[in-house]
Scaffold this motif. Structure first.
Motif, mmCIF file in Angstrom:
data_model
loop_
_atom_site.group_PDB
_atom_site.id
_atom_site.type_symbol
_atom_site.label_atom_id
_atom_site.label_comp_id
_atom_site.label_asym_id
_atom_site.label_seq_id
_atom_site.Cartn_x
_atom_site.Cartn_y
_atom_site.Cartn_z
ATOM 1 N N ASP A 51 -67.956 -0.795 -38.441
ATOM 2 C CA ASP A 51 -67.270 -0.787 -37.158
ATOM 3 C C ASP A 51 -67.812 0.349 -36.287
ATOM 4 O OD1 ASP A 51 -65.508 -0.697 -35.026
ATOM 5 O OD2 ASP A 51 -63.699 -0.698 -36.273
ATOM 6 N N PRO A 52 -68.436 0.031 -35.137
ATOM 7 C CA PRO A 52 -68.976 1.086 -34.281
ATOM 8 C C PRO A 52 -67.887 2.001 -33.697
ATOM 9 C CG PRO A 52 -69.316 -1.078 -33.278
ATOM 10 C CD PRO A 52 -68.731 -1.302 -34.635
ATOM 11 N N ALA A 53 -66.632 1.554 -33.715
ATOM 12 C CA ALA A 53 -65.529 2.386 -33.229
ATOM 13 C C ALA A 53 -65.239 3.553 -34.172
ATOM 14 C CB ALA A 53 -64.272 1.537 -33.031
ATOM 15 N N VAL A 54 -66.029 3.679 -35.235
ATOM 16 C CA VAL A 54 -65.882 4.821 -36.141
ATOM 17 C C VAL A 54 -66.038 6.133 -35.365
ATOM 18 C CG1 VAL A 54 -68.301 4.947 -36.874
ATOM 19 C CG2 VAL A 54 -66.503 5.710 -38.425
ATOM 20 N N VAL A 55 -66.815 6.123 -34.290
ATOM 21 C CA VAL A 55 -67.004 7.352 -33.507
ATOM 22 C C VAL A 55 -65.704 7.807 -32.854
ATOM 23 C CG1 VAL A 55 -69.475 6.994 -33.114
ATOM 24 C CG2 VAL A 55 -67.812 6.155 -31.454
ATOM 25 N N ASP A 56 -64.752 6.896 -32.671
ATOM 26 C CA ASP A 56 -63.460 7.258 -32.084
ATOM 27 C C ASP A 56 -62.608 8.086 -33.048
ATOM 28 O OD1 ASP A 56 -64.136 5.877 -29.772
ATOM 29 O OD2 ASP A 56 -63.198 4.020 -30.471
ATOM 30 N N GLU A 57 -63.018 8.155 -34.294
ATOM 31 C CA GLU A 57 -62.311 8.975 -35.286
ATOM 32 C C GLU A 57 -62.682 10.451 -35.145
ATOM 33 O OE1 GLU A 57 -59.925 7.899 -37.288
ATOM 34 O OE2 GLU A 57 -60.187 5.881 -36.473
ATOM 35 N N PHE A 58 -63.691 10.744 -34.344
ATOM 36 C CA PHE A 58 -64.192 12.102 -34.154
ATOM 37 C C PHE A 58 -63.768 12.625 -32.784
ATOM 38 C CE2 PHE A 58 -66.808 10.224 -37.348
ATOM 39 C CZ PHE A 58 -67.188 11.252 -38.187
ATOM 40 N N MET A 59 -63.613 13.940 -32.664
ATOM 41 C CA MET A 59 -63.346 14.551 -31.362
ATOM 42 C C MET A 59 -64.537 14.246 -30.453
ATOM 43 S SD MET A 59 -60.371 15.989 -31.306
ATOM 44 C CE MET A 59 -60.468 17.064 -29.895
ATOM 45 N N PRO A 60 -64.286 13.936 -29.194
ATOM 46 C CA PRO A 60 -65.379 13.551 -28.292
ATOM 47 C C PRO A 60 -66.188 14.726 -27.748
ATOM 48 C CG PRO A 60 -63.290 13.452 -27.138
ATOM 49 C CD PRO A 60 -62.972 13.803 -28.573
ATOM 50 N N ASP A 61 -65.964 15.920 -28.238
ATOM 51 C CA ASP A 61 -66.627 17.111 -27.718
ATOM 52 C C ASP A 61 -68.055 17.259 -28.242
ATOM 53 O OD1 ASP A 61 -64.183 17.715 -26.482
ATOM 54 O OD2 ASP A 61 -63.483 18.719 -28.295
ATOM 55 N N GLU A 62 -68.865 17.977 -27.484
ATOM 56 C CA GLU A 62 -70.272 18.168 -27.844
ATOM 57 C C GLU A 62 -70.466 19.041 -29.081
ATOM 58 O OE1 GLU A 62 -72.997 16.505 -26.725
ATOM 59 O OE2 GLU A 62 -71.401 15.355 -25.773
ATOM 60 N N ASP A 63 -69.462 19.800 -29.468
ATOM 61 C CA ASP A 63 -69.621 20.637 -30.665
ATOM 62 C C ASP A 63 -69.087 19.973 -31.934
ATOM 63 O OD1 ASP A 63 -66.955 20.885 -30.022
ATOM 64 O OD2 ASP A 63 -66.883 23.059 -30.264
ATOM 65 N N THR A 64 -68.635 18.726 -31.841
ATOM 66 C CA THR A 64 -68.254 17.973 -33.042
ATOM 67 C C THR A 64 -69.521 17.729 -33.850
ATOM 68 O OG1 THR A 64 -66.367 16.957 -31.956
ATOM 69 C CG2 THR A 64 -67.270 15.790 -33.857
ATOM 70 N N LEU A 65 -69.408 17.896 -35.173
ATOM 71 C CA LEU A 65 -70.609 17.871 -36.002
ATOM 72 C C LEU A 65 -70.408 17.040 -37.262
ATOM 73 C CD1 LEU A 65 -73.470 19.114 -36.454
ATOM 74 C CD2 LEU A 65 -72.314 21.005 -37.617
ATOM 75 N N LEU A 66 -71.387 16.197 -37.572
ATOM 76 C CA LEU A 66 -71.447 15.453 -38.826
ATOM 77 C C LEU A 66 -72.727 15.875 -39.541
ATOM 78 C CD1 LEU A 66 -70.802 11.758 -39.601
ATOM 79 C CD2 LEU A 66 -72.999 12.750 -40.201
#
Length: 156
Positions: A51-66
């Protein structure tokens, strides 16, 4: 009326200075721990369904890191996460996790977890299980716990 407003403002400022503000706004501990565990489950469900909406599980900020376990597997910010998951979903195998141990700690609107288990890789009807370790940092955003940091590894 102005005196009451000044008194309320001074009281609120005092609470923040003394450190009571974040705790007063913090969710109950048990509910917060449950919310973080649910975020872990949602991530797993979205991964297994590609599911590409997996990115919605992360904070939308530029310093979010995986930071994943493979060489070069680092994604920062929403655009980086979208590119990472497009690459991951473009592979022939499907990834999910099977956690046997999850520890959650919460401090106000910030939480972190440590999980031990297996990365489960499915391809062409075959399943491969690899030991996997995960640490994550979460932030409460509009009533939902979002990933701020995902750091996974395959212990040697």
């Amino acid at each position: 009326m102005a005196a009451v407003t000044r008194l309320l403002a001074a009281g609120a400022a005092l609470l923040l200075v003394l450190g009571f503000g974040p705790r007063a706004a913090a969710p109950p501990r048990k509910g917060a721990e449950r919310g973080v565990r649910q975020a872990l489950v949602r991530l797993n469900q979205r991964l297994s369904k590609r599911d590409p909406a997996v990115v919605d599980e992360f904070m939308p900020d530029e310093d979010t890191l995986l930071v994943g376990s493979e060489l070069g597997e680092v994604a920062r910010g929403r655009a980086g996460l979208e590119a990472h998951f497009r690459t991951l979903y473009g592979r022939t195998e499907t990834l999910s996790y099977d956690w046997r141990e999850v520890e959650v700690s919460v401090h106000g609107p910030i939480a972190w977890l440590h999980a031990e288990g297996h990365a489960v890789v499915r391809e062409a009807g075959a399943e491969q299980r690899r030991p996997y370790r995960l640490t994550g940092v979460f932030e409460l955003s509009h009533g939902q716990w979002k990933w701020r940091l995902f750091h996974g590894s395959e212990p040697a």
